[in-house]
Every structure is written in C-alpha cells, then in structure tokens.
Design a protein around this motif. Structure first.
Motif, PDB file in Angstrom:
ATOM      1  N   ALA A   1      -1.335   4.627  12.068  1.00  0.00           N
ATOM      2  CA  ALA A   1      -0.729   3.316  11.860  1.00  0.00           C
ATOM      3  C   ALA A   1      -1.734   2.185  12.018  1.00  0.00           C
ATOM      4  CB  ALA A   1       0.445   3.122  12.819  1.00  0.00           C
ATOM      5  N   GLU A   2      -2.598   2.292  13.019  1.00  0.00           N
ATOM      6  CA  GLU A   2      -3.586   1.242  13.271  1.00  0.00           C
ATOM      7  C   GLU A   2      -4.587   1.138  12.123  1.00  0.00           C
ATOM      8  OE1 GLU A   2      -6.704  -0.122  16.794  1.00  0.00           O
ATOM      9  OE2 GLU A   2      -6.102   1.972  16.614  1.00  0.00           O
ATOM     10  N   VAL A   3      -5.085   2.281  11.668  1.00  0.00           N
ATOM     11  CA  VAL A   3      -6.026   2.309  10.550  1.00  0.00           C
ATOM     12  C   VAL A   3      -5.354   1.790   9.283  1.00  0.00           C
ATOM     13  CG1 VAL A   3      -7.371   3.822   9.043  1.00  0.00           C
ATOM     14  CG2 VAL A   3      -7.426   4.164  11.517  1.00  0.00           C
ATOM     15  N   ALA A   4      -4.119   2.213   9.041  1.00  0.00           N
ATOM     16  CA  ALA A   4      -3.391   1.794   7.845  1.00  0.00           C
ATOM     17  C   ALA A   4      -3.215   0.279   7.805  1.00  0.00           C
ATOM     18  CB  ALA A   4      -2.033   2.480   7.793  1.00  0.00           C
ATOM     19  N   PHE A   5      -2.977  -0.331   8.969  1.00  0.00           N
ATOM     20  CA  PHE A   5      -2.819  -1.781   9.035  1.00  0.00           C
ATOM     21  C   PHE A   5      -4.065  -2.497   8.522  1.00  0.00           C
ATOM     22  CE2 PHE A   5      -3.827  -5.503  11.765  1.00  0.00           C
ATOM     23  CZ  PHE A   5      -2.903  -6.391  11.237  1.00  0.00           C
ATOM     24  N   VAL A   6      -5.241  -2.049   8.951  1.00  0.00           N
ATOM     25  CA  VAL A   6      -6.488  -2.672   8.499  1.00  0.00           C
ATOM     26  C   VAL A   6      -6.726  -2.394   7.023  1.00  0.00           C
ATOM     27  CG1 VAL A   6      -8.981  -2.796   8.821  1.00  0.00           C
ATOM     28  CG2 VAL A   6      -7.491  -2.529  10.810  1.00  0.00           C
TER      29      VAL A   6
ATOM     30  N   ILE B   1       7.348   4.450   9.023  1.00  0.00           N
ATOM     31  CA  ILE B   1       7.603   3.020   9.214  1.00  0.00           C
ATOM     32  C   ILE B   1       6.384   2.344   9.822  1.00  0.00           C
ATOM     33  CG2 ILE B   1       8.954   1.356  10.564  1.00  0.00           C
ATOM     34  CD1 ILE B   1      11.357   3.252  10.240  1.00  0.00           C
ATOM     35  N   ASP B   2       5.782   2.996  10.822  1.00  0.00           N
ATOM     36  CA  ASP B   2       4.605   2.427  11.484  1.00  0.00           C
ATOM     37  C   ASP B   2       3.424   2.298  10.520  1.00  0.00           C
ATOM     38  OD1 ASP B   2       5.964   2.188  13.859  1.00  0.00           O
ATOM     39  OD2 ASP B   2       5.183   4.057  14.713  1.00  0.00           O
ATOM     40  N   LEU B   3       3.294   3.237   9.596  1.00  0.00           N
ATOM     41  CA  LEU B   3       2.215   3.172   8.610  1.00  0.00           C
ATOM     42  C   LEU B   3       2.353   1.969   7.683  1.00  0.00           C
ATOM     43  CD1 LEU B   3       1.977   6.951   7.623  1.00  0.00           C
ATOM     44  CD2 LEU B   3       0.137   5.613   8.650  1.00  0.00           C
ATOM     45  N   ARG B   4       3.573   1.481   7.555  1.00  0.00           N
ATOM     46  CA  ARG B   4       3.848   0.419   6.580  1.00  0.00           C
ATOM     47  C   ARG B   4       4.016  -0.960   7.205  1.00  0.00           C
ATOM     48  NH1 ARG B   4       7.973   4.252   3.120  1.00  0.00           N
ATOM     49  NH2 ARG B   4       6.471   4.854   1.506  1.00  0.00           N
ATOM     50  N   LYS B   5       3.956  -1.059   8.527  1.00  0.00           N
ATOM     51  CA  LYS B   5       4.216  -2.350   9.145  1.00  0.00           C
ATOM     52  C   LYS B   5       2.963  -2.916   9.797  1.00  0.00           C
ATOM     53  CE  LYS B   5       5.657  -0.987  13.826  1.00  0.00           C
ATOM     54  NZ  LYS B   5       6.753  -0.983  14.813  1.00  0.00           N
ATOM     55  N   ASP B   6       2.995  -4.204  10.126  1.00  0.00           N
ATOM     56  CA  ASP B   6       1.890  -4.858  10.826  1.00  0.00           C
ATOM     57  C   ASP B   6       1.993  -4.537  12.316  1.00  0.00           C
ATOM     58  OD1 ASP B   6       1.139  -5.926   8.452  1.00  0.00           O
ATOM     59  OD2 ASP B   6       1.994  -7.902   8.811  1.00  0.00           O
ATOM     60  N   ILE B   7       0.862  -4.106  12.893  1.00  0.00           N
ATOM     61  CA  ILE B   7       0.852  -3.758  14.308  1.00  0.00           C
ATOM     62  C   ILE B   7      -0.388  -4.338  14.981  1.00  0.00           C
ATOM     63  CG2 ILE B   7       2.079  -1.586  13.892  1.00  0.00           C
ATOM     64  CD1 ILE B   7      -0.623  -0.169  14.291  1.00  0.00           C
ATOM     65  N   ALA B   8      -0.409  -4.271  16.296  1.00  0.00           N
ATOM     66  CA  ALA B   8      -1.604  -4.689  17.032  1.00  0.00           C
ATOM     67  C   ALA B   8      -2.706  -3.667  16.795  1.00  0.00           C
ATOM     68  CB  ALA B   8      -1.282  -4.805  18.510  1.00  0.00           C
ATOM     69  N   SER B   9      -3.947  -4.143  16.718  1.00  0.00           N
ATOM     70  CA  SER B   9      -5.061  -3.249  16.448  1.00  0.00           C
ATOM     71  C   SER B   9      -6.197  -3.474  17.429  1.00  0.00           C
ATOM     72  CB  SER B   9      -5.578  -3.474  15.016  1.00  0.00           C
ATOM     73  OG  SER B   9      -6.754  -2.730  14.782  1.00  0.00           O
TER      74      SER B   9
ATOM     75  N   MET C   1       0.843  -1.191   0.000  1.00  0.00           N
ATOM     76  CA  MET C   1       0.000   0.000   0.000  1.00  0.00           C
ATOM     77  C   MET C   1       0.881   1.244   0.000  1.00  0.00           C
ATOM     78  SD  MET C   1      -3.054   0.980   2.684  1.00  0.00           S
ATOM     79  CE  MET C   1      -1.943   1.402   4.047  1.00  0.00           C
ATOM     80  N   LYS C   2       0.562   2.220  -0.848  1.00  0.00           N
ATOM     81  CA  LYS C   2       1.333   3.446  -0.984  1.00  0.00           C
ATOM     82  C   LYS C   2       0.859   4.496   0.015  1.00  0.00           C
ATOM     83  CE  LYS C   2       3.505   1.791  -4.600  1.00  0.00           C
ATOM     84  NZ  LYS C   2       4.942   1.412  -4.513  1.00  0.00           N
ATOM     85  N   ILE C   3       1.801   5.379   0.407  1.00  0.00           N
ATOM     86  CA  ILE C   3       1.502   6.457   1.341  1.00  0.00           C
ATOM     87  C   ILE C   3       1.654   7.796   0.626  1.00  0.00           C
ATOM     88  CG2 ILE C   3       2.015   7.499   3.575  1.00  0.00           C
ATOM     89  CD1 ILE C   3       1.239   4.547   3.772  1.00  0.00           C
ATOM     90  N   SER C   4       0.591   8.608   0.678  1.00  0.00           N
ATOM     91  CA  SER C   4       0.610   9.935   0.079  1.00  0.00           C
ATOM     92  C   SER C   4       0.583  10.970   1.194  1.00  0.00           C
ATOM     93  CB  SER C   4      -0.605  10.105  -0.854  1.00  0.00           C
ATOM     94  OG  SER C   4      -0.487  11.265  -1.639  1.00  0.00           O
ATOM     95  N   ALA C   5       1.590  11.815   1.254  1.00  0.00           N
ATOM     96  CA  ALA C   5       1.692  12.812   2.325  1.00  0.00           C
ATOM     97  C   ALA C   5       0.947  14.084   1.946  1.00  0.00           C
ATOM     98  CB  ALA C   5       3.159  13.135   2.600  1.00  0.00           C
ATOM     99  N   SER C   6       0.071  14.528   2.833  1.00  0.00           N
ATOM    100  CA  SER C   6      -0.727  15.722   2.580  1.00  0.00           C
ATOM    101  C   SER C   6       0.117  16.974   2.823  1.00  0.00           C
ATOM    102  CB  SER C   6      -1.963  15.731   3.488  1.00  0.00           C
ATOM    103  OG  SER C   6      -2.793  16.810   3.186  1.00  0.00           O
ATOM    104  N   ILE C   7       0.500  17.636   1.748  1.00  0.00           N
ATOM    105  CA  ILE C   7       1.434  18.762   1.814  1.00  0.00           C
ATOM    106  C   ILE C   7       0.911  19.907   2.680  1.00  0.00           C
ATOM    107  CG2 ILE C   7       2.498  20.594   0.443  1.00  0.00           C
ATOM    108  CD1 ILE C   7       3.890  17.967   0.072  1.00  0.00           C
TER     109      ILE C   7
END
Length: 216
Positions: free
Chosen positions: A166-171, A197-205, A1-7
């Motif tokens: 990060a939690e939302v991104a994981f789902v 990094i947290d946005l791109r990795k598997d975490i507890a939710s 999944m790609k990450i787009s940063a809101s400028i």
C-alpha cells in the motif's frame, strides 16, 4: 492506477478457478501471469477466459518472442511484456494486434531507453525484484528512474512489478504509474478486500522526498 493480481502468487492448494473467482468478486483490474518460456501457460489462460472477462497481463521470459505471437493473438491477451535481458535479439517489431498492447520488462540495472530499439511498444514494465519470483522487497531507487522515464516518454504507459504494498502503491500512483502488479501483498493477506482498498487509497508514507526527487 490499475491493480494487476499475480495469479501464481496464490496458494497452490487453491484451484485456478477459485483464485480467479475470488479476485473477480473484488473487481480486480487484471490478472498478471508469469510465463518462464513455457507455452503450456496458455492452458491456464484458456481456463481463465472460460470463466472471466477480466483483462490478462502476461509477462513472458524468453529469448524468442515470435513463438508466442500466434498464442497471444488466439487468446486475445490484453497486455504482453517480454523481459529485455532474456531476449537474444535486442531489436524486435511486435505485430499489430487489435486486442494487444506490447511492453518491455527491464530490471533495475537496465537503462529504460532500451525501448527505443523496439517498434510498436506501448509501455515499459519496471521490475523492482527478480523477474518471476514472488515476495521480494521493493527497490526505492526505481522511483527516480520512473520519474525520468515519465518525463522523457510521456506517451508510454508505466507498469511496475515487485514488492508493491500500500505504501509503495501510494507513491507510484503519484509519480504517474499506470498499473502495478501485486503478488504476496494480496495473495497472502488475511483480508484481500482490505488490502485492495489500501492499494488504492492515500496513506501515510515513510518514504522521503529525496527518495523520488529528480536531480537536475
């Protein structure tokens, strides 16, 4: 999944060049730019194009998409989405441009099948908070809506904007979302590199299965 940063979620004390260069160091996937029916946004895009090759993801709120087509073509915008609720004409044919993919943005109350009224649409943008406003809270009801969309439109990409952490991104990654827009979570974090990094990795939710389980 790609990450787009809101400028535009970043501190106004920082110059556009400083923001872009700091994100390029982190190898961000794209820059998200909000346009509230103002063609002067392309002045910022021109600056970005001069210092970065990172793709641009442009979200336009307007009642007249056609007035932006020449600008989009000139600056080779990679991803463009128009907010459905603001369109005067709910039927539109987007031009075929070699460098541009087209999308329709929808709010929580709009059914996703409205994209059937548009030709040449590559993706849908699910807005989970108020369009153009940074810092909102993610609406977990969108999980099920996304899953239903993915089942029906397997050849369309899915973008999500609003309250992504990060939690939302994981789902979202696990239910088939292709790209998420991240504003405050990146822009206001003391360690943007760690946040990315947290946005791109598997975490507890803390989300439960019922939050994204599809009904029969």
């Amino acid at each position: 999944m790609k990450i787009s940063a809101s400028i535009y979620a970043y501190d106004k004390k920082l110059s556009l060049q400083e923001i872009v260069k700091s994100l390029d160091v982190l190898y961000i996937d794209s820059f998200h730019i909000d346009c509230n029916d103002d063609v002067s946004v392309f002045n910022d895009i021109e600056q970005i194009r001069q210092i970065s090759k990172t793709p641009i993801d442009l979200h336009i709120i307007t009642d007249n998409p056609a007035k932006y087509f020449d600008y989009i073509d000139k600056y080779k915008i990679d991803y463009v989405q128009f907010q459905y609720e603001n369109l005067t004409e709910k039927h539109c044919v987007f031009p075929h441009l070699n460098n541009t993919k087209w999308g329709i943005g929808i709010t929580n109350d709009t059914p996703y099948n409205v994209i059937d009224d548009f030709e040449n649409v590559d993706f849908v943008l699910f807005m989970t908070t108020t369009p153009g406003v940074s810092g909102g809270v993610f609406n977990k009801n969108v999980f099920k809506k996304i899953r239903h969309f993915r089942a029906k439109y397997q050849n369309k990409s899915i973008f999500v904007d609003g309250g992504v952490n990060a939690e939302v991104a994981f789902v979202l990654r696990n239910i088939g979302v292709n790209r998420v827009v991240c504003g405050s979570y990146l822009a206001k974090n003391n360690s943007p590199a760690r946040a990315l990094i947290d946005l791109r990795k598997d975490i507890a939710s803390s989300f439960q299965i019922k939050d994204f389980m599809m009904e029969n």
